[in-house]
Each structure stands twice: as C-alpha cells, then as structure tokens.
Motif scaffolding. Structure first.
Motif, PDB file in Angstrom:
ATOM      1  N   ASP A 106       0.871  -1.172   0.017  1.00 24.28           N
ATOM      2  CA  ASP A 106      -0.174  -0.210  -0.083  1.00 24.28           C
ATOM      3  C   ASP A 106       0.964   1.352   0.109  1.00 24.28           C
ATOM      4  OD1 ASP A 106       0.901  -0.149   2.421  1.00 24.28           O
ATOM      5  OD2 ASP A 106      -1.101  -0.031   3.492  1.00 24.28           O
ATOM      6  N   GLN A 131      -9.114  -1.892  -3.945  1.00 24.03           N
ATOM      7  CA  GLN A 131      -8.192  -1.064  -3.679  1.00 24.03           C
ATOM      8  C   GLN A 131      -6.842  -1.276  -4.381  1.00 24.03           C
ATOM      9  OE1 GLN A 131      -7.282  -0.264   0.434  1.00 24.03           O
ATOM     10  NE2 GLN A 131      -5.330   1.189  -0.213  1.00 24.03           N
ATOM     11  N   GLU A 135      -5.171   1.257  -7.012  1.00 24.88           N
ATOM     12  CA  GLU A 135      -3.780   1.812  -6.834  1.00 24.88           C
ATOM     13  C   GLU A 135      -2.603   1.411  -7.786  1.00 24.88           C
ATOM     14  OE1 GLU A 135      -2.870   1.930  -2.562  1.00 24.88           O
ATOM     15  OE2 GLU A 135      -4.545   2.976  -2.221  1.00 24.88           O
TER      16      GLU A 135
END
Length: 257
Positions: A106, A131, A135
């Motif tokens: 992340d 996510q 991303e």
C-alpha cells in the motif's frame, strides 16, 4: 470471529513469517498455473519490467523468471521472505534480472507507468482487491497487464459456516462476475479468468504444512499463540475439504487501456 476463531491477520507477524517461510508456497498455486496465466500476457521482451507484489519467498517469481523475459522486482513486507527470495534467485542464476526488496503493497516505491506487468498470487487480499487493482493501475504502462489470484465465491449462495468464515477473514470475497466488474470499473480490459484446481490447495499448500506443523509445535511447545496459529491453519484446511465447491482462488488477468 465466531466461536473464538482468529483471522490470520490477528497473529504475531514473527510467528506468521517463520511458519510460512518454511513452505515453498505461501498460498495455493502451482508452477503450471503460473505458466498458464502467463500465456495470456503478450508483448513481453527482454526490456520489459515486471513487479511481483506480495511475492513471499518467490516460489511463483522464479517460475516467471524461467518463462518470461525481462527484469522482475519482487516486493514483500517480511524481510525473512526477501532474504530467501534473493538467495533462491542467486541459486537459480536469476540474480542479474530478479531482485527482491522489502516494502508494503500500500506504499509501493515505484514510478508511474514503470511496469509492463504487475503480478500478485494470493496476496492482493492484504490490501483488498478493489484498492489494489485501482492503486496499482498507475504503475502500469498503457497496454500493460495485471495478473492476480484472488479468493472468490463460485456460487451466489453457500452454507452459513463457510459464508461466515470468509466474510470475517476477508470481507471483500465476492463472485467472479463481480470481481471482473471491478476490473472493468478500474480501467482494465478483462482478458482472462480461470479457477485454480483443487490440487493447488491440497497438494501444494495444505499437505506440505502437515509435517511442518509438528516441528513448529515442538519448537514452540507451550506457546499458546503458536498453537492457535496451527489450529487456525488446520481449521482452514478442514473447511476447504468440506466446502471447496463453493469457493477457491481465481486468476484475474486484465490489460490497461
């Protein structure tokens, strides 16, 4: 979790790392499945750049290195995994084009449009499928591919026990069609999906743990956390044997528009 069960995320990182670093694979899969998924990726050359996110000790990464041209960067949160990864790369003479680095998925240390291919087997759940694919999109060149394996429902209805287990362990688990929809929404053209066969779970993931678990429990005799970790993995294996027709891993492959 129900009945006092824990998610794998609730265990001590050091114990998790030691437990899984002794396995060739940190999740379901096989060399044949890695190669099968790779066949849906086109336009790779010796100049291509590939990222394997959540690479673990690199079992699948070394298969990629054998069958795909280009330079591969593996990234994982656990330093012990990366130590094994880089040692294996050297032992297999891939050190000139395969490198493992420590990092979090992340907060990736990559440049925009750096990669021709982003790979992740059984690891994207750590950040969440939606996510992750959103991303990581910016790190792909236009026309680049993403290939991830992800826990998915095979049916829209299933028994309460397995439904509850997975919704506690990974709330983002969903049907294949809904996962494909998320890929389209993120800006990918879905190019392939396929279900991993049972042997990827049983022969390549659960059975290899059995002998290792006894050694692990002997080493940590009286350690409640270690005992619970082994109990958790044994329970997960039992659930798979009972409910495998309702869920499994699915490879999702998409191309950036």
């Amino acid at each position: 979790m129900n009945n006092g069960e824990k998610s794998i995320h609730e265990f001590d990182f050091t114990l998790i790392c030691e437990y899984f670093s002794s396995l060739k694979r940190q999740g379901p899969g096989s060399p044949e499945i890695t190669v099968k998924a790779l066949r849906f990726i086109d336009n790779l050359t010796s100049k291509s750049k590939i990222a394997d996110i959540g690479c673990g000790t690199g079992g699948q990464t070394m298969v990629l290195a054998k069958y795909a041209p280009g330079h591969i960067t593996g990234i994982d949160l656990f330093p012990a995994f990366i130590d094994i990864f880089n040692r294996t790369a050297r032992n297999q003479h891939f050190q000139d084009r395969v490198k493992g680095i420590i990092g979090s998925m992340d907060d990736l240390p990559f440049k925009n449009e750096e990669f021709d291919l982003i790979w992740s087997e059984g690891a994207i759940y750590n950040i969440g499928f939606e996510q992750g694919i959103n991303e990581w999109y910016k790190f792909l060149k236009p026309g680049g591919h993403i290939a991830v394996s992800e826990a998915s429902w095979f049916t829209r209805k299933r028994p309460a026990e397995i439904d509850s287990f997975w919704k506690d362990a990974y709330p983002e688990i969903d049907t294949i069609s809904n996962k494909v929809g998320l890929m389209e929404k993120a800006g990918y053209i879905p190019t392939a999906t396929f279900v991993l066969p049972e042997h990827c779970w049983i022969d390549n993931f659960y059975i290899p743990q059995t002998g290792m678990q006894e050694r692990f429990l002997k080493k940590y005799a009286g350690n409640r956390a270690a005992e619970e970790l082994v109990m958790n993995q044994r329970h997960e294996a039992e659930l798979y044997h009972t409910y495998k027709k309702y869920y499994g891993y699915v490879f999702y492959i998409g191309k950036k528009i």
